[in-house]
Design an enzyme around this catalytic site. Structure first.
Site, PDB file in Angstrom:
ATOM      1  N   GLU A  46      47.784 -27.818  56.199  1.00  0.00           N
ATOM      2  CA  GLU A  46      49.022 -28.539  55.882  1.00  0.00           C
ATOM      3  C   GLU A  46      49.725 -27.883  54.697  1.00  0.00           C
ATOM      4  O   GLU A  46      50.948 -27.650  54.731  1.00  0.00           O
ATOM      5  CB  GLU A  46      48.706 -29.992  55.555  1.00  0.00           C
ATOM      6  N   GLN A  53      76.838  -8.936  34.458  1.00  0.00           N
ATOM      7  CA  GLN A  53      75.427  -8.633  34.178  1.00  0.00           C
ATOM      8  C   GLN A  53      74.533  -9.861  34.335  1.00  0.00           C
ATOM      9  O   GLN A  53      73.425  -9.768  34.878  1.00  0.00           O
ATOM     10  CB  GLN A  53      75.282  -8.074  32.762  1.00  0.00           C
TER      11      GLN A  53
END
Length: 380
Positions: A243, A280
């Site tokens: 799971e 940037q």
């Protein structure tokens, strides 16, 4: 980096899944989101396409292939398509193992053909209003009445709760036994005293029916006991690794897809007379997310292979679940931020991914529980 864990057969299966999604899911998904539930037709279509019961023996209509890599492909493609509502992973990878490993031959003949065709949709009912990760807090009881169990109690947050035809219920069969006094009982649609409450209104995964379930003097036949009496704790622990791996696989797939979407967006979107990608700060954000995704993908692919080979332990599954889902959460938040105001609009994929993915660090065991499992293994 080129992934090396898949064969040509897995690639062919991936194309099958993509075709299924394009034909049977994507055209209807917006309506399912509005309805708060998917169509049963989609489940039957998945059965016809061979997407249900991948690991179920062929004699019961399944694929007969326990290779977890096929489940990983399914999880990745459904995640990329944003189709969390059609919970095939829950059906195949969480509930399927209970039926294939614990069911008697008679039970398999009764349930598995419909499981594989999509005629029988499944759910597992563990969580209660007052008990989540702590199994000892479960109050739902099943009293031995000779030829049947008398089941009383309630469950909540049950995925597939409205659609489910077959529900595996965790109930207390020996009150003084604590976590080791629990058993798994299978309750079928139409059983007297079995009622469904609300289809719960969630912030994400709107089309995934998540419900309250009520059991009022439900007579469960003795032949519907799944596995060993008072053996639920061991049965549950045995299946938790798979799971958690399914959740982790979806987590890294979501992060990667969000990164792709956002990379394209910042190249096209302009601010101050130039693309966002020329700033940037934006380049650094993309660089950081790309690196985190690449490192996580390498670890996850190793876990997928180990699990397919039957070698993955609970600790590494917990590591995968914790890290991949927390990464998904961080990437979703950062990608939404890079989209600016558009990221807050539901018509943009990043907005839905933000809300759909938030549950990932909670269900299947919270991040905190994962850390406890890992820490306990290292420190005792």
């Amino acid at each position: 980096m080129q992934r090396q864990i898949f064969t040509e057969d897995h690639a062919a299966f991936r194309e099958t899944v993509r075709t299924f999604l394009a034909k049977e899911v994507t055209p209807y998904y917006e309506q399912w989101e509005k309805d708060g539930i998917v169509s049963r037709d989609a489940w039957r279509a998945a059965g016809r396409q061979g997407l249900l019961g991948l690991a179920v023996p062929e004699e019961y209509g399944g694929g007969g292939n326990p290779d977890f890599r096929y489940s990983a492909v399914l999880a990745e493609e459904f995640t990329r398509a944003g189709a969390a509502g059609l919970a095939l992973g829950l059906h195949n990878d969480i509930i399927g193992p209970y039926l294939t490993t614990l069911a008697t031959d008679e039970q398999k003949r009764r349930w598995l053909p419909g499981f594989c065709s999509g005629e029988i949709i499944t759910a597992i009912a563990m969580t209660e209003p007052g008990a989540g990760s702590d199994l000892q807090g479960i109050r739902t009881t099943a009293e031995d009445r000779g030829d049947h169990w008398l089941l009383n109690g309630s469950k909540t947050f049950i995925s597939n709760g409205i659609l489910a035809d077959l529900v595996i219920v965790v109930a207390k069969t020996t009150p003084e036994g604590g976590a080791h006094g629990l058993s798994l009982l299978v309750v079928e649609r139409g059983t007297d005293g079995f009622e469904r409450g609300r289809n719960l209104d969630k912030i994400g995964q709107k089309s995934q029916d998540t419900a309250e379930l009520f059991f009022n003097d439900v007579r469960v036949p003795k032949e519907n006991l799944l596995g060993e009496l008072n053996g639920a704790f061991i049965h549950l622990m045995t299946n938790l690794a798979q799971e958690r791996m399914g959740i982790a696989v979806a987590g890294i797939a979501a992060a990667e897809h969000l990164l792709e979407i956002t990379t394209d967006y910042v190249k096209e979107r302009e601010a101050f007379g130039r693309p966002l990608s020329k700033l940037q700060h934006v380049r650094f954000e993309i660089a950081e997310m790309a690196t985190e995704c690449a490192v996580t993908r390498t670890f996850l692919d190793r876990c997928i292979v180990d699990h397919s080979d039957g070698k993955l332990d609970a600790v590494h599954a917990s590591m995968a679940k914790w890290w991949a889902t927390e990464l998904q959460k961080r990437v979703a938040d950062r990608c939404l931020q890079l989209h600016g105001g558009y990221g807050y609009m539901t018509e943009y994929r990043v907005a839905r991914a933000f809300t759909d993915g938030r549950i990932q660090t909670i269900y299947g065991g919270t991040t905190e529980i994962m850390k406890e499992i890992i820490g306990r293994s290292l420190l005792g």
